[in-house]
Enzyme design. Structure first.
Site, PDB file in Angstrom:
ATOM      1  N   TYR A  53       0.822  -1.219   0.000  1.00 45.87           N
ATOM      2  CA  TYR A  53       0.000   0.000   0.000  1.00 45.87           C
ATOM      3  C   TYR A  53       0.854   1.265   0.000  1.00 45.87           C
ATOM      4  CZ  TYR A  53      -4.272  -2.593   0.088  1.00 45.87           C
ATOM      5  OH  TYR A  53      -5.307  -3.414  -0.291  1.00 45.87           O
ATOM      6  N   ARG A  56       1.448   1.740  -3.614  1.00 42.45           N
ATOM      7  CA  ARG A  56       0.234   2.238  -4.282  1.00 42.45           C
ATOM      8  C   ARG A  56       0.027   3.725  -3.954  1.00 42.45           C
ATOM      9  NH1 ARG A  56       1.233  -1.891  -5.470  1.00 42.45           N
ATOM     10  NH2 ARG A  56       2.097  -0.576  -7.060  1.00 42.45           N
ATOM     11  N   GLN A  86     -15.397   3.464  -6.046  1.00 45.37           N
ATOM     12  CA  GLN A  86     -14.773   2.260  -5.508  1.00 45.37           C
ATOM     13  C   GLN A  86     -13.264   2.480  -5.381  1.00 45.37           C
ATOM     14  OE1 GLN A  86     -16.307  -1.484  -7.518  1.00 45.37           O
ATOM     15  NE2 GLN A  86     -17.179   0.068  -8.832  1.00 45.37           N
ATOM     16  N   ASN A  87     -12.808   3.614  -5.912  1.00 44.49           N
ATOM     17  CA  ASN A  87     -11.362   3.846  -5.956  1.00 44.49           C
ATOM     18  C   ASN A  87     -10.836   4.330  -4.615  1.00 44.49           C
ATOM     19  OD1 ASN A  87     -11.544   3.124  -8.569  1.00 44.49           O
ATOM     20  ND2 ASN A  87     -11.456   5.201  -9.392  1.00 44.49           N
ATOM     21  N   ASP A  89      -8.000   6.063  -4.635  1.00 44.74           N
ATOM     22  CA  ASP A  89      -7.211   7.269  -4.911  1.00 44.74           C
ATOM     23  C   ASP A  89      -8.049   8.512  -4.595  1.00 44.74           C
ATOM     24  OD1 ASP A  89      -8.635   8.303  -7.323  1.00 44.74           O
ATOM     25  OD2 ASP A  89      -7.918   6.479  -8.282  1.00 44.74           O
ATOM     26  N   HIS A 104     -14.531   2.117  -0.603  1.00 41.22           N
ATOM     27  CA  HIS A 104     -13.449   1.223  -0.194  1.00 41.22           C
ATOM     28  C   HIS A 104     -12.313   1.959   0.520  1.00 41.22           C
ATOM     29  CE1 HIS A 104     -14.974  -1.632  -3.565  1.00 41.22           C
ATOM     30  NE2 HIS A 104     -15.672  -1.740  -2.453  1.00 41.22           N
ATOM     31  N   GLY A 170     -16.270   3.020 -15.774  1.00 42.41           N
ATOM     32  CA  GLY A 170     -15.033   2.277 -15.540  1.00 42.41           C
ATOM     33  C   GLY A 170     -15.063   1.260 -14.421  1.00 42.41           C
ATOM     34  N   SER A 172     -15.871  -3.004 -13.710  1.00 42.06           N
ATOM     35  CA  SER A 172     -16.211  -4.298 -14.308  1.00 42.06           C
ATOM     36  C   SER A 172     -17.435  -4.915 -13.622  1.00 42.06           C
ATOM     37  CB  SER A 172     -15.032  -5.252 -14.171  1.00 42.06           C
ATOM     38  OG  SER A 172     -14.780  -5.486 -12.796  1.00 42.06           O
TER      39      SER A 172
HETATM   40  P1  NAD Z   1     -11.869  -3.381 -12.492  1.00 46.40           P
HETATM   41  O1  NAD Z   1     -10.392  -3.302 -12.584  1.00 46.40           O
HETATM   42  O2  NAD Z   1     -12.470  -4.664 -12.077  1.00 46.40           O
HETATM   43  O3  NAD Z   1     -12.509  -2.975 -13.891  1.00 46.40           O
HETATM   44  C1  NAD Z   1     -12.060  -1.828 -14.566  1.00 46.40           C
HETATM   45  C2  NAD Z   1     -13.065  -1.432 -15.622  1.00 46.40           C
HETATM   46  O4  NAD Z   1     -12.592  -0.211 -16.188  1.00 46.40           O
HETATM   47  C3  NAD Z   1     -13.222  -2.448 -16.749  1.00 46.40           C
HETATM   48  O5  NAD Z   1     -14.597  -2.621 -17.049  1.00 46.40           O
HETATM   49  C4  NAD Z   1     -12.466  -1.790 -17.911  1.00 46.40           C
HETATM   50  O6  NAD Z   1     -13.020  -2.104 -19.187  1.00 46.40           O
HETATM   51  C5  NAD Z   1     -12.672  -0.318 -17.600  1.00 46.40           C
HETATM   52  N1  NAD Z   1     -11.664   0.575 -18.180  1.00 46.40           N
HETATM   53  C6  NAD Z   1     -10.364   0.333 -18.508  1.00 46.40           C
HETATM   54  N2  NAD Z   1      -9.792   1.436 -19.007  1.00 46.40           N
HETATM   55  C7  NAD Z   1     -10.743   2.406 -18.996  1.00 46.40           C
HETATM   56  C8  NAD Z   1     -10.763   3.784 -19.393  1.00 46.40           C
HETATM   57  N3  NAD Z   1      -9.689   4.374 -19.904  1.00 46.40           N
HETATM   58  N4  NAD Z   1     -11.924   4.474 -19.246  1.00 46.40           N
HETATM   59  C9  NAD Z   1     -13.039   3.875 -18.719  1.00 46.40           C
HETATM   60  N5  NAD Z   1     -13.068   2.592 -18.341  1.00 46.40           N
HETATM   61  C10 NAD Z   1     -11.936   1.867 -18.475  1.00 46.40           C
HETATM   62  O7  NAD Z   1     -12.296  -2.179 -11.521  1.00 46.40           O
HETATM   63  P2  NAD Z   1     -13.460  -2.027 -10.454  1.00 46.40           P
HETATM   64  O8  NAD Z   1     -14.758  -2.491 -11.015  1.00 46.40           O
HETATM   65  O9  NAD Z   1     -13.336  -0.641  -9.931  1.00 46.40           O
HETATM   66  O10 NAD Z   1     -13.104  -3.053  -9.289  1.00 46.40           O
HETATM   67  C11 NAD Z   1     -11.801  -3.180  -8.833  1.00 46.40           C
HETATM   68  C12 NAD Z   1     -11.550  -2.896  -7.353  1.00 46.40           C
HETATM   69  O11 NAD Z   1     -10.156  -2.544  -7.306  1.00 46.40           O
HETATM   70  C13 NAD Z   1     -12.254  -1.713  -6.761  1.00 46.40           C
HETATM   71  O12 NAD Z   1     -12.905  -2.188  -5.638  1.00 46.40           O
HETATM   72  C14 NAD Z   1     -11.163  -0.704  -6.334  1.00 46.40           C
HETATM   73  O13 NAD Z   1     -11.241  -0.494  -4.936  1.00 46.40           O
HETATM   74  C15 NAD Z   1      -9.848  -1.412  -6.583  1.00 46.40           C
HETATM   75  N6  NAD Z   1      -8.862  -0.643  -7.389  1.00 46.40           N
HETATM   76  C16 NAD Z   1      -8.762   0.714  -7.242  1.00 46.40           C
HETATM   77  C17 NAD Z   1      -7.853   1.438  -8.008  1.00 46.40           C
HETATM   78  C18 NAD Z   1      -7.772   2.942  -7.785  1.00 46.40           C
HETATM   79  O14 NAD Z   1      -8.087   3.401  -6.704  1.00 46.40           O
HETATM   80  N7  NAD Z   1      -7.398   3.735  -8.799  1.00 46.40           N
HETATM   81  C19 NAD Z   1      -7.058   0.799  -8.946  1.00 46.40           C
HETATM   82  C20 NAD Z   1      -7.172  -0.613  -9.081  1.00 46.40           C
HETATM   83  C21 NAD Z   1      -8.090  -1.319  -8.288  1.00 46.40           C
END
Ligand code: NAD
Length: 231
Positions: A53, A56, A86-87, A89, A104, A170, A172
């Protein structure tokens, strides 16, 4: 003002250089999530989890909001906006959004490892292994691990229930309970999804914008702001 609710996932931050899960084949930056993002991982190897973390957090602090984050912040000129993310960041906040629910948690804060309600700002990018909370227990990242409760989920469900316009960007829709939030949005509320690879949706009423966030979000925001002027 009409209420707009936006649910965002890792995809909105992909163009800011933060990798999604899906794009790394279920691994997170090369790590198996069971090894770094669960309470068991923390029990087994807290130093590895802390280090994961910390890295990250370093990437998040180096990243910048992209056009999609900025466009969502602009919506506040004309709408009552809530972003449920869900992010972990802080890119929505840095782009100027003022009403963000972090389902989260947020990686820029630390959390007591025995009481999740005790959270603190972090000086710099690193939580050190000898840092403790006011109860004397080690500090960890303020994020919800797989297998932990999601304390904000009920509040988020209520917010979705009050949405007059709903936008999903964005995600899944593979991580629960977050993915179930779309079921709380009222049936007749206009719903949009923006994703270059749209996931399966049981609700066929979503208007599908098969674009990257940096293209699809500013486009939709412009339309919504213009429509609002016309109405
Ligand atoms: P996921 O990784 O499961 O899915 C990502 C989705 O984003 C996919 O459907 C993909 O097609 C789409 N995508 C890819 N590039 C894109 C773009 N340029 N513009 C729009 N969409 C795009 O992500 P999730 O559903 O958020 O679940 C993953 C879990 O991981 C979350 O609970 C989150 O807490 C965590 N996570 C967070 C971060 C962050 O904070 N930035 C990064 C990675 C994972």
């Amino acid at each position: 003002m009409k209420s707009i609710v936006i649910l965002t996932g890792a995809g909105i931050s992909a163009e800011s250089g933060l990798k999604t899960f899906r794009d790394s084949d279920g691994l997170w930056e090369g790590y198996d999530i069971a090894e770094v993002a669960t309470p068991e991982a923390w029990q087994r190897n807290p130093a590895l989890v802390q280090e994961f973390y910390n890295m990250r957090r370093k990437s998040v602090l180096e990243a910048k909001p992209n056009e999609a984050h900025y466009a969502l912040a602009k919506l506040e000129d004309k709408f009552n906006v809530t972003i449920i993310t869900q992010n972990i960041d802080d890119l929505h906040e840095r782009a100027g959004s003022t009403n963000v629910v972090h389902l989260h948690g947020i990686i820029t804060r630390s959390q007591s490892s025995i009481n999740p309600n005790l959270t603190y700002p972090i000086n710099g990018w690193e939580i050190k292994m000898d840092e403790v909370c006011e109860l004397g227990s080690p500090l960890r990242a303020h994020v919800v691990w797989f297998g932990e409760a999601v304390p904000m989920i009920e509040k988020a469900a209520q917010i979705c229930d009050g949405a007059e316009i709903f936008i999903l960007v964005g995600s899944s829709l593979a991580v629960y309970p977050a993915a179930g939030l779309i079921d709380f949005v009222p049936r007749h509320t206009p719903k949009y999804i923006i994703d270059p690879k749209i996931p399966y949706l049981s609700d066929s009423s979503f208007i599908r914008i098969e674009e990257k966030a940096s293209v699809g979000v500013p486009q939709l925001v412009n339309e919504l702001l213009t429509d609002d002027l016309d109405s």
